[in-house]
Design a protein around this motif. Structure first.
Motif, PDB file in Angstrom:
ATOM      1  N   TRP A   1      78.477  82.854  24.072  1.00  0.00           N
ATOM      2  CA  TRP A   1      79.426  81.707  24.262  1.00  0.00           C
ATOM      3  C   TRP A   1      78.771  80.596  24.700  1.00  0.00           C
ATOM      4  N   THR A   2      78.018  80.453  25.713  1.00  0.00           N
ATOM      5  CA  THR A   2      77.281  79.489  26.440  1.00  0.00           C
ATOM      6  C   THR A   2      76.268  78.957  25.177  1.00  0.00           C
ATOM      7  N   LYS A   3      75.355  79.993  24.599  1.00  0.00           N
ATOM      8  CA  LYS A   3      74.406  79.396  23.563  1.00  0.00           C
ATOM      9  C   LYS A   3      75.183  78.412  22.500  1.00  0.00           C
ATOM     10  N   ARG A   4      76.557  78.911  22.208  1.00  0.00           N
ATOM     11  CA  ARG A   4      77.139  78.120  21.045  1.00  0.00           C
ATOM     12  C   ARG A   4      77.641  76.798  21.493  1.00  0.00           C
ATOM     13  N   PHE A   5      78.089  76.698  22.973  1.00  0.00           N
ATOM     14  CA  PHE A   5      78.323  75.635  23.408  1.00  0.00           C
ATOM     15  C   PHE A   5      77.536  74.634  23.374  1.00  0.00           C
ATOM     16  N   GLU A   6      76.270  75.019  24.114  1.00  0.00           N
ATOM     17  CA  GLU A   6      74.968  74.048  23.958  1.00  0.00           C
ATOM     18  C   GLU A   6      74.552  73.690  22.632  1.00  0.00           C
ATOM     19  N   GLU A   7      74.716  74.560  21.611  1.00  0.00           N
ATOM     20  CA  GLU A   7      74.601  74.041  20.397  1.00  0.00           C
ATOM     21  C   GLU A   7      75.633  72.887  20.075  1.00  0.00           C
ATOM     22  N   ALA A   8      76.663  73.221  20.277  1.00  0.00           N
ATOM     23  CA  ALA A   8      77.708  72.414  19.861  1.00  0.00           C
ATOM     24  C   ALA A   8      77.295  70.659  20.422  1.00  0.00           C
ATOM     25  N   LEU A   9      77.038  70.887  21.751  1.00  0.00           N
ATOM     26  CA  LEU A   9      76.812  69.718  22.480  1.00  0.00           C
ATOM     27  C   LEU A   9      75.430  68.982  21.806  1.00  0.00           C
ATOM     28  N   CYS A  10      74.412  69.671  21.442  1.00  0.00           N
ATOM     29  CA  CYS A  10      73.165  68.973  20.720  1.00  0.00           C
ATOM     30  C   CYS A  10      74.003  68.243  19.442  1.00  0.00           C
ATOM     31  N   GLU A  11      74.978  68.961  18.780  1.00  0.00           N
ATOM     32  CA  GLU A  11      75.303  68.327  17.613  1.00  0.00           C
ATOM     33  C   GLU A  11      76.117  67.127  18.061  1.00  0.00           C
ATOM     34  N   LEU A  12      77.030  67.165  18.913  1.00  0.00           N
ATOM     35  CA  LEU A  12      77.908  66.161  19.490  1.00  0.00           C
ATOM     36  C   LEU A  12      76.930  64.640  19.969  1.00  0.00           C
ATOM     37  N   PHE A  13      75.767  65.106  20.732  1.00  0.00           N
ATOM     38  CA  PHE A  13      75.103  64.124  21.037  1.00  0.00           C
ATOM     39  C   PHE A  13      73.950  63.794  20.090  1.00  0.00           C
ATOM     40  N   GLU A  14      73.794  64.180  18.910  1.00  0.00           N
ATOM     41  CA  GLU A  14      73.195  64.134  17.757  1.00  0.00           C
ATOM     42  C   GLU A  14      71.495  63.993  18.153  1.00  0.00           C
ATOM     43  N   ARG A  15      71.224  64.919  19.145  1.00  0.00           N
ATOM     44  CA  ARG A  15      69.951  65.164  19.437  1.00  0.00           C
ATOM     45  C   ARG A  15      69.768  66.586  20.167  1.00  0.00           C
ATOM     46  N   ASP A  16      68.400  66.932  20.554  1.00  0.00           N
ATOM     47  CA  ASP A  16      68.197  68.219  21.142  1.00  0.00           C
ATOM     48  C   ASP A  16      68.502  68.083  22.767  1.00  0.00           C
ATOM     49  N   VAL A  17      69.507  68.516  23.335  1.00  0.00           N
ATOM     50  CA  VAL A  17      69.460  68.169  24.755  1.00  0.00           C
ATOM     51  C   VAL A  17      69.500  69.548  25.529  1.00  0.00           C
ATOM     52  N   ALA A  18      69.218  69.443  26.954  1.00  0.00           N
ATOM     53  CA  ALA A  18      69.249  70.533  27.709  1.00  0.00           C
ATOM     54  C   ALA A  18      70.682  70.568  28.294  1.00  0.00           C
ATOM     55  N   VAL A  19      71.203  71.834  28.391  1.00  0.00           N
ATOM     56  CA  VAL A  19      72.659  71.672  28.992  1.00  0.00           C
ATOM     57  C   VAL A  19      72.717  73.011  30.087  1.00  0.00           C
ATOM     58  N   PHE A  20      73.217  72.510  31.153  1.00  0.00           N
ATOM     59  CA  PHE A  20      73.531  73.319  32.272  1.00  0.00           C
ATOM     60  C   PHE A  20      75.060  73.482  32.919  1.00  0.00           C
ATOM     61  N   LEU A  21      75.592  74.485  32.789  1.00  0.00           N
ATOM     62  CA  LEU A  21      76.827  74.479  33.139  1.00  0.00           C
ATOM     63  C   LEU A  21      77.448  74.691  34.474  1.00  0.00           C
ATOM     64  N   VAL A  22      78.196  74.147  35.049  1.00  0.00           N
ATOM     65  CA  VAL A  22      78.767  74.173  36.534  1.00  0.00           C
ATOM     66  C   VAL A  22      80.193  74.253  36.415  1.00  0.00           C
ATOM     67  N   SER A  23      80.947  74.553  37.552  1.00  0.00           N
ATOM     68  CA  SER A  23      82.402  74.467  37.593  1.00  0.00           C
ATOM     69  C   SER A  23      83.124  73.343  38.356  1.00  0.00           C
ATOM     70  N   THR A  24      82.392  72.485  38.841  1.00  0.00           N
ATOM     71  CA  THR A  24      82.991  71.311  39.727  1.00  0.00           C
ATOM     72  C   THR A  24      82.141  69.937  39.375  1.00  0.00           C
ATOM     73  N   GLY A  25      82.791  68.809  39.269  1.00  0.00           N
ATOM     74  CA  GLY A  25      82.351  67.580  39.487  1.00  0.00           C
ATOM     75  C   GLY A  25      81.287  67.376  40.438  1.00  0.00           C
ATOM     76  N   THR A  26      81.502  67.776  41.512  1.00  0.00           N
ATOM     77  CA  THR A  26      80.520  67.481  42.743  1.00  0.00           C
ATOM     78  C   THR A  26      79.248  68.298  42.579  1.00  0.00           C
ATOM     79  N   ALA A  27      79.168  69.456  42.080  1.00  0.00           N
ATOM     80  CA  ALA A  27      78.282  70.233  41.754  1.00  0.00           C
ATOM     81  C   ALA A  27      77.123  69.441  40.496  1.00  0.00           C
ATOM     82  N   ALA A  28      78.019  68.984  39.675  1.00  0.00           N
ATOM     83  CA  ALA A  28      77.356  68.435  38.537  1.00  0.00           C
ATOM     84  C   ALA A  28      76.629  67.084  38.999  1.00  0.00           C
TER      85      ALA A  28
END
Length: 357
Positions: A35-62
């Motif tokens: 699930w996370t892998k598919r989301f990371e791939e979707a964000l690469c498509e959204l941003f039109e480039r290869d990006v590194a993605v790390f998921l957290v649950s709060t804005g303060t953490a991000a």
């Protein structure tokens, strides 16, 4: 009539559906799931480039983890004086960076910093090694006052930062609201303008609890897995973060939710601006409004059941400040704000204003 925040509402139905779908079978833990892998791939498509993605649950953490990735412990992070990292995160950025100093700045426009203010502040920070070393600039999009940086404004700040050898972080807790306001692409509003790292917020826009740290320079990702783990923000059942992200991106739900919230804010603006004694010193550009109202009107609205916050007018131009019998309030709309809710509020405001006139 609850306009306290876009955090007070529930979760988008699609997110609940995707969480239920993810709640079957077994998956690899700690974010290595499909699930996370598919989301990371979707964000690469959204941003039109290869990006590194790390998921957290709060804005303060991000935000705090993002700043830890781009500033050393002896660094200085330049930010707006009303930014969330400066006023609402309990020194988490200082903790996660190991002691980096936040340097608050007031720009010419409400909620925004600009090159002139950055230049002035950095020119008065003192000499090395006695002063913290400027390391990063953090901008909030949309800002804490609901204003939105144009793509050109972002690019101007990023060019200035690059010229000084600084990284640029974008706090995108309301990223979608700003994006639909500008009509830009996610790439245009971030890395194409020069942003290095983004806190991509989904929670305020309909997720249960999901923020994505998006790195446009993969070199920043080398130590980040350790930062996230050491600070307690690596979820063991990470698929439930990835599933939320997939739900939000599916069929453009994240954009439709933001468009609706912005539209409800525009409707509030149009109707409230016609009420006697109500004025708007700050432009309404996303889903937050900051009207100045008579104190008597504020009391009548609260007595009628409306919920909202009083807000500091600290950033308002001096000739627009509230008088002794006025106050500034904050109203925030969300993806769940209904037209009926808006109409009830503005009708109550209009009736109360006419009585007080």
């Amino acid at each position: 009539m609850n306009f306290m925040s876009d955090n007070v509402v529930g979760v988008a139905p699609a997110v609940i559906d995707w969480l239920a779908r993810a709640n079957t079978g077994s998956e690899t833990s700690y974010g290595a799931d499909s699930w996370t892998k598919r989301f990371e791939e979707a964000l690469c498509e959204l941003f039109e480039r290869d990006v590194a993605v790390f998921l957290v649950s709060t804005g303060t953490a991000a935000n705090a983890l993002s700043l830890a990735a781009i500033s050393p412990m002896f660094g200085a992070v330049l930010c707006h004086e009303e930014s969330h990292i400066n006023t609402d995160e309990c020194a988490a950025p200082e903790l996660f960076t190991g002691g980096a100093k936040l340097v608050p700045i007031r720009g010419r426009d409400v909620g925004k910093i600009d090159v002139a203010s950055l230049d002035y502040v950095i020119g008065n920070m003192g000499r090395a090694p006695h002063a913290a070393r400027p390391s990063a600039v953090s901008i909030t999009q949309a800002t804490e006052y609901g204003t939105v940086y144009s793509v050109d404004e972002i690019a101007s700040i990023c060019r200035w930062a690059q010229g000084k050898g600084l990284r640029v972080h974008m706090d995108g807790a309301r990223f979608a609201n700003a994006l639909v306001r500008l009509g830009a692409s996610a790439a245009e509003m971030t890395w194409k303008a020069g942003v290095d790292i983004l806190s991509f917020g989904f929670t305020k826009n309909g997720a249960m609890g999901l923020e994505a740290v998006v790195m446009f320079d993969r070199a920043l990702a080398e130590d980040f897995p350790y930062l996230r783990k050491r600070t307690g923000h690596l979820w063991s059942k990470g698929r439930f973060l990835g599933a939320q992200g997939l739900a939000m991106l599916e069929d453009g739900i994240w954009l439709r939710n933001a468009e609706h919230a912005n539209r409800m804010a525009a409707r509030l603006l149009e109707r409230l601006a016609a009420c006697p004694g109500v004025r708007f010193p700050i432009p309404v550009e996303a889903n937050a409004l900051f009207p100045i109202v008579p104190v008597a009107l504020e009391e009548r609205l609260r007595n009628a059941g409306a919920r909202f916050l009083r807000w500091s007018a600290h950033g308002v131009p001096s000739d627009e400040l509230p008088s002794a019998d006025e106050t500034m309030i904050r109203l925030v709309t969300s993806f769940q704000t209904s037209e009926e809710e808006v109409e009830t509020f503005v009708r109550t405001a209009a009736e109360s204003a006419s009585v007080l006139a």
